[in-house]
Design a protein around this motif. Structure first.
Motif, PDB file in Angstrom:
ATOM      1  N   THR A  74     106.105  -7.205  88.478  1.00 14.62           N
ATOM      2  CA  THR A  74     106.986  -6.101  87.399  1.00 14.62           C
ATOM      3  C   THR A  74     108.366  -6.068  87.931  1.00 14.62           C
ATOM      4  N   ALA A  75     109.070  -5.359  87.442  1.00 11.10           N
ATOM      5  CA  ALA A  75     110.640  -5.300  87.736  1.00 11.10           C
ATOM      6  C   ALA A  75     110.964  -3.846  87.552  1.00 11.10           C
ATOM      7  N   ALA A  76     111.933  -3.369  88.240  1.00  5.72           N
ATOM      8  CA  ALA A  76     112.654  -2.122  88.052  1.00  5.72           C
ATOM      9  C   ALA A  76     114.265  -2.264  87.824  1.00  5.72           C
ATOM     10  N   PHE A  77     114.925  -1.308  87.196  1.00  2.89           N
ATOM     11  CA  PHE A  77     116.072  -1.322  86.796  1.00  2.89           C
ATOM     12  C   PHE A  77     116.846  -0.212  87.082  1.00  2.89           C
ATOM     13  N   PHE A  78     118.422  -0.387  87.405  1.00  2.00           N
ATOM     14  CA  PHE A  78     118.881   0.930  87.799  1.00  2.00           C
ATOM     15  C   PHE A  78     120.414   0.687  87.008  1.00  2.00           C
ATOM     16  N   ASP A  79     120.999   1.472  86.609  1.00  2.00           N
ATOM     17  CA  ASP A  79     122.736   1.632  86.401  1.00  2.00           C
ATOM     18  C   ASP A  79     123.298   2.075  87.687  1.00  2.00           C
ATOM     19  N   ILE A  80     124.152   1.652  88.390  1.00  2.00           N
ATOM     20  CA  ILE A  80     124.922   1.831  89.503  1.00  2.00           C
ATOM     21  C   ILE A  80     126.177   1.907  89.309  1.00  2.00           C
ATOM     22  N   SER A  81     126.934   3.162  89.653  1.00  2.00           N
ATOM     23  CA  SER A  81     128.285   3.334  89.160  1.00  2.00           C
ATOM     24  C   SER A  81     129.024   3.574  90.463  1.00  2.00           C
ATOM     25  N   ALA A 100     106.201  -4.705  98.706  1.00  2.00           N
ATOM     26  CA  ALA A 100     107.116  -5.756  98.851  1.00  2.00           C
ATOM     27  C   ALA A 100     108.212  -5.686  97.354  1.00  2.00           C
ATOM     28  N   VAL A 101     109.277  -5.182  97.498  1.00  2.00           N
ATOM     29  CA  VAL A 101     110.268  -5.386  96.608  1.00  2.00           C
ATOM     30  C   VAL A 101     111.369  -5.977  97.279  1.00  2.00           C
ATOM     31  N   MET A 102     112.303  -6.639  96.140  1.00  2.05           N
ATOM     32  CA  MET A 102     113.500  -7.312  96.513  1.00  2.05           C
ATOM     33  C   MET A 102     114.415  -7.442  95.539  1.00  2.05           C
ATOM     34  N   LEU A 103     115.656  -7.667  95.541  1.00  2.00           N
ATOM     35  CA  LEU A 103     116.854  -7.814  94.605  1.00  2.00           C
ATOM     36  C   LEU A 103     116.537  -9.321  94.118  1.00  2.00           C
ATOM     37  N   GLY A 104     116.652  -9.282  92.716  1.00  2.00           N
ATOM     38  CA  GLY A 104     116.597 -10.699  92.118  1.00  2.00           C
ATOM     39  C   GLY A 104     117.286 -10.786  91.041  1.00  2.00           C
ATOM     40  N   ARG A 105     117.463 -12.203  90.483  1.00  2.00           N
ATOM     41  CA  ARG A 105     118.540 -12.273  89.277  1.00  2.00           C
ATOM     42  C   ARG A 105     117.724 -13.414  88.634  1.00  2.00           C
ATOM     43  N   ALA A 125     134.722  -1.468  92.659  1.00  2.00           N
ATOM     44  CA  ALA A 125     135.598  -0.214  92.703  1.00  2.00           C
ATOM     45  C   ALA A 125     135.688   0.184  91.002  1.00  2.00           C
ATOM     46  N   ARG A 126     135.533   1.559  90.973  1.00  2.00           N
ATOM     47  CA  ARG A 126     135.873   2.113  89.614  1.00  2.00           C
ATOM     48  C   ARG A 126     135.117   1.329  88.267  1.00  2.00           C
ATOM     49  N   SER A 127     133.875   0.982  88.678  1.00  2.00           N
ATOM     50  CA  SER A 127     133.096   0.121  87.974  1.00  2.00           C
ATOM     51  C   SER A 127     131.714   0.418  87.858  1.00  2.00           C
ATOM     52  N   SER A 128     130.744  -0.277  86.916  1.00  2.15           N
ATOM     53  CA  SER A 128     129.359   0.028  86.935  1.00  2.15           C
ATOM     54  C   SER A 128     128.479  -1.073  86.951  1.00  2.15           C
ATOM     55  N   VAL A 129     127.454  -1.443  87.280  1.00  3.14           N
ATOM     56  CA  VAL A 129     126.466  -2.521  87.215  1.00  3.14           C
ATOM     57  C   VAL A 129     125.356  -2.142  86.654  1.00  3.14           C
ATOM     58  N   ARG A 130     124.898  -2.613  85.370  1.00  2.38           N
ATOM     59  CA  ARG A 130     123.584  -2.506  84.741  1.00  2.38           C
ATOM     60  C   ARG A 130     122.837  -3.557  85.118  1.00  2.38           C
ATOM     61  N   MET A 131     121.513  -2.863  85.670  1.00  2.46           N
ATOM     62  CA  MET A 131     120.464  -4.109  85.740  1.00  2.46           C
ATOM     63  C   MET A 131     119.691  -4.332  84.449  1.00  2.46           C
ATOM     64  N   THR A 132     119.318  -5.434  84.377  1.00  2.00           N
ATOM     65  CA  THR A 132     118.561  -5.729  83.101  1.00  2.00           C
ATOM     66  C   THR A 132     117.418  -6.876  83.252  1.00  2.00           C
ATOM     67  N   TYR A 134     117.479  -9.608  81.969  1.00  2.00           N
ATOM     68  CA  TYR A 134     118.011 -10.910  81.586  1.00  2.00           C
ATOM     69  C   TYR A 134     119.384 -11.143  82.694  1.00  2.00           C
ATOM     70  N   GLY A 135     119.416 -10.411  83.786  1.00  2.00           N
ATOM     71  CA  GLY A 135     120.328 -10.432  85.010  1.00  2.00           C
ATOM     72  C   GLY A 135     119.657 -10.206  86.224  1.00  2.00           C
ATOM     73  N   VAL A 136     120.283  -8.970  86.726  1.00  2.36           N
ATOM     74  CA  VAL A 136     119.817  -8.707  88.371  1.00  2.36           C
ATOM     75  C   VAL A 136     118.771  -7.603  88.075  1.00  2.36           C
ATOM     76  N   ASP A 137     117.854  -7.704  88.811  1.00  5.23           N
ATOM     77  CA  ASP A 137     116.782  -6.365  88.770  1.00  5.23           C
ATOM     78  C   ASP A 137     116.223  -6.434  90.237  1.00  5.23           C
ATOM     79  N   VAL A 138     115.215  -5.518  90.264  1.00 10.87           N
ATOM     80  CA  VAL A 138     114.496  -5.436  91.570  1.00 10.87           C
ATOM     81  C   VAL A 138     113.262  -5.830  91.315  1.00 10.87           C
ATOM     82  N   MET A 139     112.807  -6.950  91.929  1.00  8.89           N
ATOM     83  CA  MET A 139     111.520  -7.391  91.655  1.00  8.89           C
ATOM     84  C   MET A 139     110.335  -7.027  92.573  1.00  8.89           C
TER      85      MET A 139
END
Length: 175
Positions: A74-81, A100-105, A125-132, A134-139
């Motif tokens: 499965t996968a986990a997702f976060f919005d990181i600011s 076992a979890v790891m960053l994935g894309r 800096a001064r930005s956000s990354v949204r995991m989805t 269809y992009g980056v997530d935590v596997m």
């Protein structure tokens, strides 16, 4: 007995005012050299561009994990600011509840998509990354049985900001 001969100019003692001046100069030399050295070091630090930059300020929100559609992954997702003035890097993720979890894309090649491990993720800096999905997530490999509404703790490790712990909520996969 002979009387002492008068002392020549080289043998005469220095006048008291010269001794005081020499002592004052020696005493003032140490703080002056210290101040000049500090000023040179501060100038060099400022010239590098690092002076005055606020550190990264990381916050994590909208944390969710999919109810596993199967028992394999499965996968986990976060919005990181990052509201700070410098970039930070997410270097790893762990979960004491999941193993076992790891960053994935997600990578698409020849029309087929698959997940690949990702070593790190820069949070500008001064930005956000949204995991989805269809992009980056935590596997998450081999997850335990999870139901909608369960909470799972994750620890996100950043290069400069250190560990940030967050509780995710298990949500059903939407089509």
């Amino acid at each position: 007995m002979s009387s002492p001969s008068p002392a020549g100019p080289a043998e005469q003692a220095s006048p008291p005012w010269r001794r005081v001046t020499a002592g004052a100069l020696s005493a003032a030399l140490v703080p002056v050299v210290t101040c000049v050295t500090a000023l040179l070091l501060l100038t060099a630090y400022t010239t590098t561009g690092a002076a005055g930059d606020a550190p990264a300020r990381i916050s994590v929100g909208n944390a969710r994990i999919f109810v596993p559609p199967n028992s394999e992954n499965t996968a986990a997702f976060f919005d990181i600011s990052n509201t700070g003035a410098t970039d930070d890097v997410l270097t790893s993720v762990s979960s004491p509840q999941l193993g076992a979890v790891m960053l994935g894309r997600r990578v698409t090649k020849d029309g087929a998509g698959h997940m690949e491990p990702l070593g790190s993720l820069t949070i500008p800096a001064r930005s956000s990354v949204r995991m989805t999905p269809y992009g980056v997530d935590v596997m998450v490999a081999d997850p335990p049985e999870l139901k909608a509404g369960d909470t799972v703790r994750f620890d996100l490790f950043f290069r400069d900001s250190g560990r940030v712990s967050v509780e995710t909520v298990t949500v059903p996969v939407r089509s």
